[in-house]
Design an enzyme around this catalytic site. Structure first.
Site, mmCIF file in Angstrom:
data_model
loop_
_atom_site.group_PDB
_atom_site.id
_atom_site.type_symbol
_atom_site.label_atom_id
_atom_site.label_comp_id
_atom_site.label_asym_id
_atom_site.label_seq_id
_atom_site.Cartn_x
_atom_site.Cartn_y
_atom_site.Cartn_z
ATOM 1 N N PHE A 13 2.595 4.095 -1.715
ATOM 2 C CA PHE A 13 1.722 2.884 -1.384
ATOM 3 C C PHE A 13 0.700 3.039 -2.442
ATOM 4 O O PHE A 13 -0.542 2.100 -1.874
ATOM 5 C CB PHE A 13 1.148 3.644 0.231
ATOM 6 C CG PHE A 13 2.227 3.151 1.078
ATOM 7 C CD1 PHE A 13 2.540 2.082 1.402
ATOM 8 C CD2 PHE A 13 2.685 4.463 2.008
ATOM 9 C CE1 PHE A 13 3.612 1.848 2.469
ATOM 10 C CE2 PHE A 13 3.720 4.399 3.044
ATOM 11 C CZ PHE A 13 4.085 3.039 3.282
ATOM 12 N N VAL A 16 -3.362 6.651 -7.875
ATOM 13 C CA VAL A 16 -4.577 7.613 -7.872
ATOM 14 C C VAL A 16 -4.989 7.911 -9.435
ATOM 15 O O VAL A 16 -4.382 8.070 -10.332
ATOM 16 C CB VAL A 16 -4.236 9.021 -7.349
ATOM 17 C CG1 VAL A 16 -5.385 9.957 -7.222
ATOM 18 C CG2 VAL A 16 -3.562 8.789 -5.876
ATOM 19 N N ASP A 143 3.362 14.152 6.944
ATOM 20 C CA ASP A 143 3.946 14.345 5.541
ATOM 21 C C ASP A 143 3.512 15.421 4.640
ATOM 22 O O ASP A 143 3.191 15.598 3.765
ATOM 23 C CB ASP A 143 3.564 13.109 4.755
ATOM 24 C CG ASP A 143 4.660 12.753 3.480
ATOM 25 O OD1 ASP A 143 5.886 13.464 3.705
ATOM 26 O OD2 ASP A 143 4.409 12.261 2.639
#
EC number: 2.7.11.1
Length: 200
Positions: A13, A16, A143
């Site tokens: 998604f 970073v 998760d």
């Protein structure tokens, strides 16, 4: 105010980066727009903010967030978090990533030291303490896996990556499917695999 320095990684998604924000070193997650699944992208961004106001030594802290992004970035928004380094429990267990735990007493024959019993107990306690805190706040991390447990230079474990998490309203969840688009199938909570509601 925000200056991206270098990429740290990317996932389903978003990406970073290591960055500075008002002079402090931070991690910045840019949640990308998904042309295939816009709803899942949006859910991931807002799920990350479940922990926005929480502060705990074993949970990666959210510093700020914004939905403003240049059109060229194809981003839903930006989440600024405390920088805890780029070493995860996955790196430690499997000896991947940067040269981690190099030592002479290589028990596995692959150039790294095995975790000591003391380290194993300390890491386990950190993770359980963080989970207990999250559950006390009615937040379930859907998760939880070694790659989402970050280890600081001081050896403290912090639970991160809340893109697949859920805030339980009044202790109940009526939507077991909230995060079935994301997360890692092999680390998914048993109740999700059974199609049952999420519990803490």
């Amino acid at each position: 105010q925000l200056c991206l320095l270098q990429p740290l990684g990317s996932g389903g998604f978003g990406s970073v980066y290591k960055a500075t924000y008002h002079g402090a070193t931070v991690a910045v997650k840019q949640v990308k727009k998904s042309s295939k699944n816009r709803l899942a992208s949006r859910q991931s961004f807002w799920a990350e903010l479940n922990v926005a106001r929480l502060q705990h030594n074993n949970v990666v802290r959210v510093v700020a967030a914004s939905t403003c992004a240049p059109a060229s970035q194809n981003s839903l928004g930006t989440i600024i978090m405390e920088y805890v380094g780029n070493i995860t429990l996955h790196h430690v267990i499997y000896g991947t990533g940067d040269a981690w735990r190099q030592g002479e007493d290589d028990e596995g024959g692959c150039g790294r030291k095995a975790l000591s019993m003391e380290e194993t107990v300390c890491y386990s306690c950190d993770i359980m303490t963080g989970l207990a805190f999250l559950h006390s706040q009615d937040i379930v991390h859907l998760d939880l896996k070694p790659a989402n447990i970050f280890i600081t230079e001081q050896g403290v474990c912090k639970i991160g990556d809340f893109g697949c998490s859920q805030k339980l309203e009044e202790g109940l969840s009526q939507s077991p499917h909230v995060c079935q688009q994301g997360g890692t199938y092999t680390h998914r909570a048993p109740e999700l695999l059974k199609g049952e509601r999420v519990t803490a």
